[in-house]
Design a protein around this motif. Structure first.
Motif, mmCIF file in Angstrom:
data_model
loop_
_atom_site.group_PDB
_atom_site.id
_atom_site.type_symbol
_atom_site.label_atom_id
_atom_site.label_comp_id
_atom_site.label_asym_id
_atom_site.label_seq_id
_atom_site.Cartn_x
_atom_site.Cartn_y
_atom_site.Cartn_z
ATOM 1 N N LEU A 229 0.836 -1.202 0.000
ATOM 2 C CA LEU A 229 0.000 0.000 0.000
ATOM 3 C C LEU A 229 0.869 1.250 0.000
ATOM 4 O O LEU A 229 1.750 1.402 0.845
ATOM 5 C CB LEU A 229 -0.908 -0.013 1.234
ATOM 6 N N SER A 230 0.619 2.137 -0.975
ATOM 7 C CA SER A 230 1.464 3.314 -1.134
ATOM 8 C C SER A 230 0.715 4.626 -0.988
ATOM 9 O O SER A 230 1.335 5.677 -0.867
ATOM 10 C CB SER A 230 2.149 3.285 -2.504
ATOM 11 N N PRO B 97 -9.866 18.693 -16.581
ATOM 12 C CA PRO B 97 -10.813 19.673 -17.116
ATOM 13 C C PRO B 97 -12.257 19.421 -16.708
ATOM 14 O O PRO B 97 -13.122 20.238 -16.977
ATOM 15 C CB PRO B 97 -10.641 19.510 -18.633
ATOM 16 N N SER B 98 -12.561 18.304 -16.063
ATOM 17 C CA SER B 98 -13.928 18.015 -15.661
ATOM 18 C C SER B 98 -14.234 18.698 -14.328
ATOM 19 O O SER B 98 -13.381 19.331 -13.715
ATOM 20 C CB SER B 98 -14.138 16.506 -15.536
ATOM 21 N N ASP B 99 -15.475 18.569 -13.878
ATOM 22 C CA ASP B 99 -15.869 19.168 -12.601
ATOM 23 C C ASP B 99 -15.186 18.477 -11.422
ATOM 24 O O ASP B 99 -14.895 19.103 -10.411
ATOM 25 C CB ASP B 99 -17.385 19.099 -12.441
ATOM 26 N N LEU B 100 -14.964 17.176 -11.538
ATOM 27 C CA LEU B 100 -14.301 16.446 -10.468
ATOM 28 C C LEU B 100 -12.804 16.730 -10.471
ATOM 29 O O LEU B 100 -12.171 16.756 -11.525
ATOM 30 C CB LEU B 100 -14.527 14.941 -10.624
ATOM 31 N N ARG B 101 -12.256 16.940 -9.292
ATOM 32 C CA ARG B 101 -10.821 17.147 -9.160
ATOM 33 C C ARG B 101 -10.202 15.861 -8.630
ATOM 34 O O ARG B 101 -10.707 15.265 -7.684
ATOM 35 C CB ARG B 101 -10.525 18.295 -8.193
ATOM 36 N N HIS B 102 -9.124 15.438 -9.235
ATOM 37 C CA HIS B 102 -8.484 14.189 -8.875
ATOM 38 C C HIS B 102 -7.291 14.431 -7.962
ATOM 39 O O HIS B 102 -6.516 15.363 -8.185
ATOM 40 C CB HIS B 102 -8.010 13.450 -10.129
ATOM 41 N N HIS B 103 -7.127 13.579 -6.967
ATOM 42 C CA HIS B 103 -6.041 13.739 -6.002
ATOM 43 C C HIS B 103 -5.428 12.384 -5.677
ATOM 44 O O HIS B 103 -6.072 11.340 -5.825
ATOM 45 C CB HIS B 103 -6.547 14.369 -4.707
ATOM 46 N N PHE B 104 -4.182 12.439 -5.226
ATOM 47 C CA PHE B 104 -3.515 11.259 -4.686
ATOM 48 C C PHE B 104 -2.650 11.703 -3.528
ATOM 49 O O PHE B 104 -1.909 12.688 -3.638
ATOM 50 C CB PHE B 104 -2.636 10.578 -5.741
ATOM 51 N N THR B 105 -2.764 11.013 -2.404
ATOM 52 C CA THR B 105 -1.897 11.293 -1.270
ATOM 53 C C THR B 105 -1.050 10.075 -0.982
ATOM 54 O O THR B 105 -1.544 8.943 -0.974
ATOM 55 C CB THR B 105 -2.701 11.687 -0.020
ATOM 56 N N ASN B 106 0.246 10.293 -0.804
ATOM 57 C CA ASN B 106 1.125 9.197 -0.411
ATOM 58 C C ASN B 106 0.755 8.715 0.979
ATOM 59 O O ASN B 106 0.127 9.437 1.764
ATOM 60 C CB ASN B 106 2.588 9.654 -0.431
ATOM 61 N N LEU B 107 1.152 7.501 1.286
ATOM 62 C CA LEU B 107 0.796 6.926 2.583
ATOM 63 C C LEU B 107 1.367 7.754 3.735
ATOM 64 O O LEU B 107 0.781 7.827 4.813
ATOM 65 C CB LEU B 107 1.302 5.485 2.677
ATOM 66 N N SER B 108 2.500 8.394 3.499
ATOM 67 C CA SER B 108 3.108 9.240 4.529
ATOM 68 C C SER B 108 2.363 10.555 4.695
ATOM 69 O O SER B 108 2.527 11.241 5.697
ATOM 70 C CB SER B 108 4.566 9.530 4.173
#
Length: 385
Positions: free
Chosen positions: A58-59, A73-84
């Motif tokens: 798991l990262s 460009p869509s209404d939804l904003r995409h995110h990624f958070t590292n495990l730390s």
């Protein structure tokens, strides 16, 4: 006396090929720590061969919001958070490689062992969506063919285990069967907008490139659309409203119902065992159960958590009668990950030492799903892009 300065370090004496083979057996998380030792270790640990072959864990987490800026460009904003909770995201959450294929809106649906299932809309498609399975680590993707489920509610889940096969499976759970008309279910639809009986399961195999249709063999048991799920032992596991977990294998041949002590709000896999979390409405209690005997269906109570005692009343949001939202359990250790809805914080709780760790604050107005991500650098075995 032998000159110690002339002693050859045992690591230096190893050939590059042998070092690469040894390092490829080290978990990727441990490799990241080795990078700090020296420039030579940094070069070895960053080698693409090592990165691809090293066991992954798991990262971090994919999630979405409606407010934070991004390249999407869509209404939804995409995110990624590292495990730390710190540092640059290890993968690009905007999934630009999909937008380069003329998709104007991409929505996260499900994630399993490195593959991401998305719902993608093309420009001038009149609301038609493609279902796309992609690998964010390699930026490879494939479009799923259309299915029979055109009426009513349905939910898709992804099944993928790279230790067994590099082919993936998609399960579509539908509350309708073939030939049913709208008026046959309209009255049922008015009764409850969330809970419905699953009548059919369609299964897509990347190996065959097609869907197969199966009438549900789970009987007259209701199942919750958008329920918690896990791909485990080569089968999809999903929670039901009658305090059980329903399972079906990748070929639609083996159907099971596993009773649970209570209605589980979350199920997951850790250290080879199936876990279930129960959180009654209007209660701060969370009970964690583990199925140590998979064939015998006997659950053991692992621990009970009082979320108010653990997080404080100022962090708990009980307007909807729910404790903190459980989103994952670490596959290799006894850590449960939760969202504190009121503050939007991602936290982890270690079951063994009973310690809580505040990972990070998520974007404003973050929304489901929160998808745990385990990288997969394997070659694409599907007719994709």
């Amino acid at each position: 006396m032998e000159d110690s300065s002339r002693k050859e370090h045992p690591v230096v004496s190893l050939t590059d090929d042998l070092l690469l083979e040894i390092l490829s057996r080290v978990p990727y998380k441990s490799l990241c720590r080795l990078k700090c030792v020296s420039k030579s270790w940094l070069a070895l640990c960053s080698d693409p061969i090592v990165r691809k072959k090293a066991p992954q864990t798991l990262s971090g987490f994919f999630y979405q919001s409606y407010t934070e800026p991004t390249f999407n460009p869509s209404d939804l904003r995409h995110h990624f958070t590292n495990l730390s909770g710190r540092g640059k995201p290890m993968v690009d959450p905007s999934l630009n490689f999909l937008f380069s294929a003329n998709y104007v809106e991409v929505e996260f649906v499900h994630c399993c062992n490195g593959l991401l299932l998305c719902s993608c809309e093309k420009e001038s498609s009149d609301g038609e969506f493609d279902r796309v399975v992609c690998n964010p680590a390699t930026e490879k993707w494939t479009v799923l063919p259309k299915t029979e489920a055109r009426l009513g509610r349905s939910t898709m889940y992804l099944g993928f285990d790279p230790t067994v096969s590099l082919h993936f499976t998609v399960f579509l759970l539908s509350e309708f069967t073939r030939g049913m008309q709208d008026n046959e279910v309209a009255e049922e639809d008015e009764i409850d907008n969330w809970y419905h009986q699953i009548r059919a399961v369609e299964i897509y195999s990347s190996q065959t490139g097609r869907w197969t249709y199966h009438r549900s063999q789970w009987g007259e048991k209701s199942i919750q659309i958008f329920s918690s799920s896990v791909f485990y032992n080569g089968a999809l596991h999903v929670t039901t409203l009658d305090s059980s977990v329903n399972t079906v294998d990748t070929e639609g041949k083996v159907w099971r119902t596993i009773p649970t002590p209570y209605y589980p709000i979350f199920i997951g896999m850790s250290q080879g065992f199936l876990y279930a979390v129960h959180g009654p409405r209007y209660s701060s209690q969370l009970s964690i159960w583990v199925l140590k005997d998979y064939g015998g269906k006997e659950w053991s109570l692992k621990q009970t958590i009082d979320s108010v005692e653990l997080f404080g009343t100022h962090n708990i949001f009980f307007v909807d009668g729910s404790p903190p939202k459980v989103i994952a359990i670490h596959p290799e250790c006894s850590s449960v990950f939760m969202i504190l809805v009121l503050r939007g914080n991602l936290v982890s709780y270690n079951i063994d030492n009973r310690k809580m760790h505040d990972i990070c604050n998520l974007a404003d107005q973050s929304v489901d799903p929160y998808l745990p991500y385990i990288p997969c650098f394997a070659e694409w075995f599907s007719d994709g892009h």
